[in-house]
Design a protein around this motif. Sequence first.
Motif, PDB file in Angstrom:
ATOM      1  N   PHE A 190       1.295  -7.530  -3.186  1.00 50.30           N
ATOM      2  CA  PHE A 190       2.442  -6.664  -3.442  1.00 50.30           C
ATOM      3  C   PHE A 190       2.590  -5.708  -2.266  1.00 50.30           C
ATOM      4  N   ASP A 191       3.789  -5.649  -1.703  1.00 48.57           N
ATOM      5  CA  ASP A 191       4.036  -4.731  -0.592  1.00 48.57           C
ATOM      6  C   ASP A 191       3.991  -3.277  -1.042  1.00 48.57           C
ATOM      7  N   ARG A 192       4.386  -3.004  -2.271  1.00 48.64           N
ATOM      8  CA  ARG A 192       4.380  -1.660  -2.839  1.00 48.64           C
ATOM      9  C   ARG A 192       3.677  -1.734  -4.199  1.00 48.64           C
ATOM     10  N   TRP A 211       0.172  -2.205  -2.146  1.00 50.15           N
ATOM     11  CA  TRP A 211       0.562  -1.269  -1.098  1.00 50.15           C
ATOM     12  C   TRP A 211       0.314  -1.850   0.288  1.00 50.15           C
ATOM     13  N   LEU A 212       0.597  -3.132   0.462  1.00 50.54           N
ATOM     14  CA  LEU A 212       0.370  -3.777   1.748  1.00 50.54           C
ATOM     15  C   LEU A 212       1.277  -3.244   2.840  1.00 50.54           C
ATOM     16  N   ASP A 213       2.431  -2.680   2.478  1.00 50.97           N
ATOM     17  CA  ASP A 213       3.295  -2.048   3.484  1.00 50.97           C
ATOM     18  C   ASP A 213       2.564  -0.921   4.213  1.00 50.97           C
ATOM     19  N   ASP A 214       1.602  -0.295   3.557  1.00 47.44           N
ATOM     20  CA  ASP A 214       0.866   0.820   4.134  1.00 47.44           C
ATOM     21  C   ASP A 214      -0.487   0.415   4.718  1.00 47.44           C
ATOM     22  N   ALA A 215      -0.824  -0.871   4.665  1.00 54.57           N
ATOM     23  CA  ALA A 215      -2.118  -1.323   5.182  1.00 54.57           C
ATOM     24  C   ALA A 215      -2.153  -1.206   6.708  1.00 54.57           C
ATOM     25  N   PRO A 216      -3.279  -0.798   7.263  1.00 50.95           N
ATOM     26  CA  PRO A 216      -3.373  -0.738   8.722  1.00 50.95           C
ATOM     27  C   PRO A 216      -3.366  -2.145   9.323  1.00 50.95           C
ATOM     28  N   ASP A 217      -3.020  -2.238  10.580  1.00 50.97           N
ATOM     29  CA  ASP A 217      -2.943  -3.534  11.255  1.00 50.97           C
ATOM     30  C   ASP A 217      -4.269  -4.284  11.240  1.00 50.97           C
ATOM     31  N   TRP A 218      -5.373  -3.570  11.209  1.00 55.20           N
ATOM     32  CA  TRP A 218      -6.684  -4.209  11.264  1.00 55.20           C
ATOM     33  C   TRP A 218      -7.187  -4.671   9.895  1.00 55.20           C
TER      34      TRP A 218
END
Length: 61
Positions: free
Chosen positions: A49-51, A32-39
């Motif tokens: 995995f992005d999702r 779920w890296l698409d939802d990871a915060p910028d920090w």
Amino acid sequence: MIGRNTARQHACVIRLGFIELPHDLPPTSAIWLDDAPDWAVIDPALERFDRQPPPPPVTPA
């Protein structure tokens, strides 16, 4: 504490927030890296995995 997924019956997910430190349970992937915060700091050595990861291939019994 433990999660199951019908697409990954061979695996279980343990929520590390329930395990006291120190422990020797290293992560094997980041999801779920698409939802990871910028920090967020994600280990570049992990499988990424992005999702949700795709289900593993079905192996004959």
